[in-house]
Write a protein that holds these residues in place. Sequence first.
Motif, PDB file in Angstrom:
ATOM      1  N   MET A 192       0.830  -1.210   0.000  1.00  0.00           N
ATOM      2  CA  MET A 192       0.000   0.000   0.000  1.00  0.00           C
ATOM      3  C   MET A 192       0.862   1.257   0.000  1.00  0.00           C
ATOM      4  SD  MET A 192      -3.080  -0.880  -0.356  1.00  0.00           S
ATOM      5  CE  MET A 192      -3.830   0.700  -0.058  1.00  0.00           C
ATOM      6  N   LEU A 193       1.957   1.241   0.749  1.00  0.00           N
ATOM      7  CA  LEU A 193       2.849   2.397   0.773  1.00  0.00           C
ATOM      8  C   LEU A 193       3.481   2.631  -0.598  1.00  0.00           C
ATOM      9  CD1 LEU A 193       4.571   1.909   4.244  1.00  0.00           C
ATOM     10  CD2 LEU A 193       3.132   3.844   3.573  1.00  0.00           C
ATOM     11  N   VAL A 194       3.955   1.571  -1.220  1.00  0.00           N
ATOM     12  CA  VAL A 194       4.581   1.713  -2.538  1.00  0.00           C
ATOM     13  C   VAL A 194       3.556   2.167  -3.571  1.00  0.00           C
ATOM     14  CG1 VAL A 194       5.771   0.489  -4.408  1.00  0.00           C
ATOM     15  CG2 VAL A 194       6.435   0.082  -2.036  1.00  0.00           C
ATOM     16  N   LYS A 195       2.363   1.598  -3.505  1.00  0.00           N
ATOM     17  CA  LYS A 195       1.298   1.991  -4.433  1.00  0.00           C
ATOM     18  C   LYS A 195       0.967   3.477  -4.265  1.00  0.00           C
ATOM     19  CE  LYS A 195      -3.061  -0.110  -5.675  1.00  0.00           C
ATOM     20  NZ  LYS A 195      -4.197  -0.862  -5.136  1.00  0.00           N
ATOM     21  N   SER A 196       0.850   3.916  -3.019  1.00  0.00           N
ATOM     22  CA  SER A 196       0.571   5.336  -2.754  1.00  0.00           C
ATOM     23  C   SER A 196       1.724   6.212  -3.221  1.00  0.00           C
ATOM     24  CB  SER A 196       0.317   5.563  -1.267  1.00  0.00           C
ATOM     25  OG  SER A 196      -0.862   4.922  -0.870  1.00  0.00           O
ATOM     26  N   TYR A 197       2.942   5.730  -3.044  1.00  0.00           N
ATOM     27  CA  TYR A 197       4.127   6.470  -3.474  1.00  0.00           C
ATOM     28  C   TYR A 197       4.123   6.671  -4.992  1.00  0.00           C
ATOM     29  CZ  TYR A 197       9.085   7.659  -3.995  1.00  0.00           C
ATOM     30  OH  TYR A 197      10.265   8.284  -4.294  1.00  0.00           O
ATOM     31  N   ILE A 198       3.568   5.721  -5.719  1.00  0.00           N
ATOM     32  CA  ILE A 198       3.460   5.837  -7.177  1.00  0.00           C
ATOM     33  C   ILE A 198       2.279   6.723  -7.555  1.00  0.00           C
ATOM     34  CG2 ILE A 198       3.004   4.560  -9.314  1.00  0.00           C
ATOM     35  CD1 ILE A 198       4.369   2.122  -7.907  1.00  0.00           C
ATOM     36  N   LEU A 199       1.136   6.517  -6.898  1.00  0.00           N
ATOM     37  CA  LEU A 199      -0.099   7.211  -7.273  1.00  0.00           C
ATOM     38  C   LEU A 199      -0.128   8.691  -6.905  1.00  0.00           C
ATOM     39  CD1 LEU A 199      -2.914   4.663  -6.370  1.00  0.00           C
ATOM     40  CD2 LEU A 199      -2.362   5.542  -8.635  1.00  0.00           C
ATOM     41  N   LEU A 200       0.331   9.026  -5.713  1.00  0.00           N
ATOM     42  CA  LEU A 200       0.171  10.406  -5.240  1.00  0.00           C
ATOM     43  C   LEU A 200       0.857  11.442  -6.131  1.00  0.00           C
ATOM     44  CD1 LEU A 200       0.207   9.820  -1.395  1.00  0.00           C
ATOM     45  CD2 LEU A 200      -1.668  10.782  -2.747  1.00  0.00           C
ATOM     46  N   PRO A 201       2.072  11.226  -6.613  1.00  0.00           N
ATOM     47  CA  PRO A 201       2.646  12.212  -7.533  1.00  0.00           C
ATOM     48  C   PRO A 201       1.845  12.346  -8.838  1.00  0.00           C
ATOM     49  CG  PRO A 201       4.383  10.864  -6.606  1.00  0.00           C
ATOM     50  CD  PRO A 201       3.078  10.234  -6.205  1.00  0.00           C
ATOM     51  N   LEU A 202       1.252  11.249  -9.301  1.00  0.00           N
ATOM     52  CA  LEU A 202       0.414  11.315 -10.497  1.00  0.00           C
ATOM     53  C   LEU A 202      -0.837  12.145 -10.229  1.00  0.00           C
ATOM     54  CD1 LEU A 202       0.670   7.587 -11.672  1.00  0.00           C
ATOM     55  CD2 LEU A 202       1.924   9.562 -12.568  1.00  0.00           C
ATOM     56  N   ILE A 203      -1.401  11.973  -9.044  1.00  0.00           N
ATOM     57  CA  ILE A 203      -2.579  12.750  -8.644  1.00  0.00           C
ATOM     58  C   ILE A 203      -2.223  14.226  -8.523  1.00  0.00           C
ATOM     59  CG2 ILE A 203      -4.142  13.166  -6.690  1.00  0.00           C
ATOM     60  CD1 ILE A 203      -4.118  10.054  -6.313  1.00  0.00           C
ATOM     61  N   LEU A 204      -1.091  14.518  -7.902  1.00  0.00           N
ATOM     62  CA  LEU A 204      -0.656  15.913  -7.775  1.00  0.00           C
ATOM     63  C   LEU A 204      -0.447  16.545  -9.142  1.00  0.00           C
ATOM     64  CD1 LEU A 204       1.762  15.519  -4.755  1.00  0.00           C
ATOM     65  CD2 LEU A 204      -0.325  16.901  -4.803  1.00  0.00           C
ATOM     66  N   SER A 205       0.140  15.813 -10.063  1.00  0.00           N
ATOM     67  CA  SER A 205       0.342  16.329 -11.431  1.00  0.00           C
ATOM     68  C   SER A 205      -0.989  16.595 -12.114  1.00  0.00           C
ATOM     69  CB  SER A 205       1.153  15.340 -12.266  1.00  0.00           C
ATOM     70  OG  SER A 205       2.463  15.262 -11.807  1.00  0.00           O
ATOM     71  N   ALA A 206      -1.952  15.685 -11.923  1.00  0.00           N
ATOM     72  CA  ALA A 206      -3.270  15.877 -12.535  1.00  0.00           C
ATOM     73  C   ALA A 206      -3.945  17.129 -11.981  1.00  0.00           C
ATOM     74  CB  ALA A 206      -4.140  14.652 -12.291  1.00  0.00           C
ATOM     75  N   PHE A 207      -3.877  17.321 -10.666  1.00  0.00           N
ATOM     76  CA  PHE A 207      -4.461  18.522 -10.064  1.00  0.00           C
ATOM     77  C   PHE A 207      -3.787  19.782 -10.607  1.00  0.00           C
ATOM     78  CE2 PHE A 207      -6.012  16.155  -6.070  1.00  0.00           C
ATOM     79  CZ  PHE A 207      -7.331  16.182  -6.485  1.00  0.00           C
ATOM     80  N   GLU A 208      -2.464  19.771 -10.697  1.00  0.00           N
ATOM     81  CA  GLU A 208      -1.743  20.944 -11.205  1.00  0.00           C
ATOM     82  C   GLU A 208      -2.130  21.236 -12.656  1.00  0.00           C
ATOM     83  OE1 GLU A 208       0.060  23.023  -9.441  1.00  0.00           O
ATOM     84  OE2 GLU A 208       0.001  21.824  -7.614  1.00  0.00           O
ATOM     85  N   HIS A 209      -2.219  20.200 -13.464  1.00  0.00           N
ATOM     86  CA  HIS A 209      -2.608  20.373 -14.867  1.00  0.00           C
ATOM     87  C   HIS A 209      -4.025  20.935 -14.957  1.00  0.00           C
ATOM     88  CE1 HIS A 209      -4.531  18.988 -18.619  1.00  0.00           C
ATOM     89  NE2 HIS A 209      -3.405  19.426 -19.142  1.00  0.00           N
ATOM     90  N   ASP A 210      -4.943  20.332 -14.197  1.00  0.00           N
ATOM     91  CA  ASP A 210      -6.329  20.793 -14.227  1.00  0.00           C
ATOM     92  C   ASP A 210      -6.446  22.239 -13.764  1.00  0.00           C
ATOM     93  OD1 ASP A 210      -6.903  18.252 -15.077  1.00  0.00           O
ATOM     94  OD2 ASP A 210      -7.855  17.611 -13.210  1.00  0.00           O
ATOM     95  N   ALA A 211      -5.673  22.611 -12.746  1.00  0.00           N
ATOM     96  CA  ALA A 211      -5.706  23.992 -12.246  1.00  0.00           C
ATOM     97  C   ALA A 211      -5.227  24.965 -13.317  1.00  0.00           C
ATOM     98  CB  ALA A 211      -4.853  24.119 -10.986  1.00  0.00           C
ATOM     99  N   SER A 212      -4.184  24.593 -14.049  1.00  0.00           N
ATOM    100  CA  SER A 212      -3.687  25.503 -15.087  1.00  0.00           C
ATOM    101  C   SER A 212      -4.693  25.643 -16.222  1.00  0.00           C
ATOM    102  CB  SER A 212      -2.319  25.059 -15.608  1.00  0.00           C
ATOM    103  OG  SER A 212      -2.413  23.851 -16.315  1.00  0.00           O
ATOM    104  N   VAL A 213      -5.354  24.558 -16.589  1.00  0.00           N
ATOM    105  CA  VAL A 213      -6.382  24.625 -17.637  1.00  0.00           C
ATOM    106  C   VAL A 213      -7.555  25.476 -17.163  1.00  0.00           C
ATOM    107  CG1 VAL A 213      -8.086  23.258 -18.908  1.00  0.00           C
ATOM    108  CG2 VAL A 213      -5.731  22.449 -18.744  1.00  0.00           C
ATOM    109  N   MET A 214      -7.991  25.252 -15.925  1.00  0.00           N
ATOM    110  CA  MET A 214      -9.129  26.012 -15.395  1.00  0.00           C
ATOM    111  C   MET A 214      -8.823  27.503 -15.314  1.00  0.00           C
ATOM    112  SD  MET A 214     -10.521  23.639 -12.341  1.00  0.00           S
ATOM    113  CE  MET A 214     -12.169  23.023 -12.542  1.00  0.00           C
ATOM    114  N   SER A 215      -7.604  27.830 -14.924  1.00  0.00           N
ATOM    115  CA  SER A 215      -7.268  29.247 -14.782  1.00  0.00           C
ATOM    116  C   SER A 215      -7.322  29.971 -16.131  1.00  0.00           C
ATOM    117  CB  SER A 215      -5.904  29.431 -14.128  1.00  0.00           C
ATOM    118  OG  SER A 215      -4.884  28.965 -14.978  1.00  0.00           O
ATOM    119  N   LEU A 216      -7.103  29.245 -17.201  1.00  0.00           N
ATOM    120  CA  LEU A 216      -7.148  29.847 -18.539  1.00  0.00           C
ATOM    121  C   LEU A 216      -8.536  29.809 -19.161  1.00  0.00           C
ATOM    122  CD1 LEU A 216      -3.878  28.324 -20.033  1.00  0.00           C
ATOM    123  CD2 LEU A 216      -4.213  30.662 -19.205  1.00  0.00           C
TER     124      LEU A 216
END
Length: 119
Positions: free
Chosen positions: A10-34
């Motif tokens: 579970m720790l390794v899975k979260s370690y892989i998933l969380l950066p992907l989730i953070l990237s998705a949020f950052e991407h979505d925020a940049s699209v929304m701001s525009l």
Amino acid sequence: MHRADSQDNMLVKSYILLPLILSAFEHDASVMSLELRTPAPYLEVIQSAVHAAAADLQEVRAGMRARRLKVYEQQRLEAGVEAKYICRGYHERMLLLDDVINAQATLHMRRYLGLDGLG
């Protein structure tokens, strides 16, 4: 032969998933701001979700240190993401398929956005 236990996995899975989730949020925020006429309220919700996910990633990293887990290689494959890691001196491998990544990321993102009881 040594195998990582479920908490290690579970720790390794979260370690892989969380950066992907953070990237998705950052991407979505940049699209929304525009694209949105009034992005501020939406961006505040996403920023709050980013803070929660980042805090969880910090906890995952601390948990990995405590359990002597270290991911030393991640590779994007056609089918998903492969991680190679050391678990208390033993080399292990985890493959997360794209379908699993998408489903898990969606569940986590809904929770971070406060939508886990909806839909």
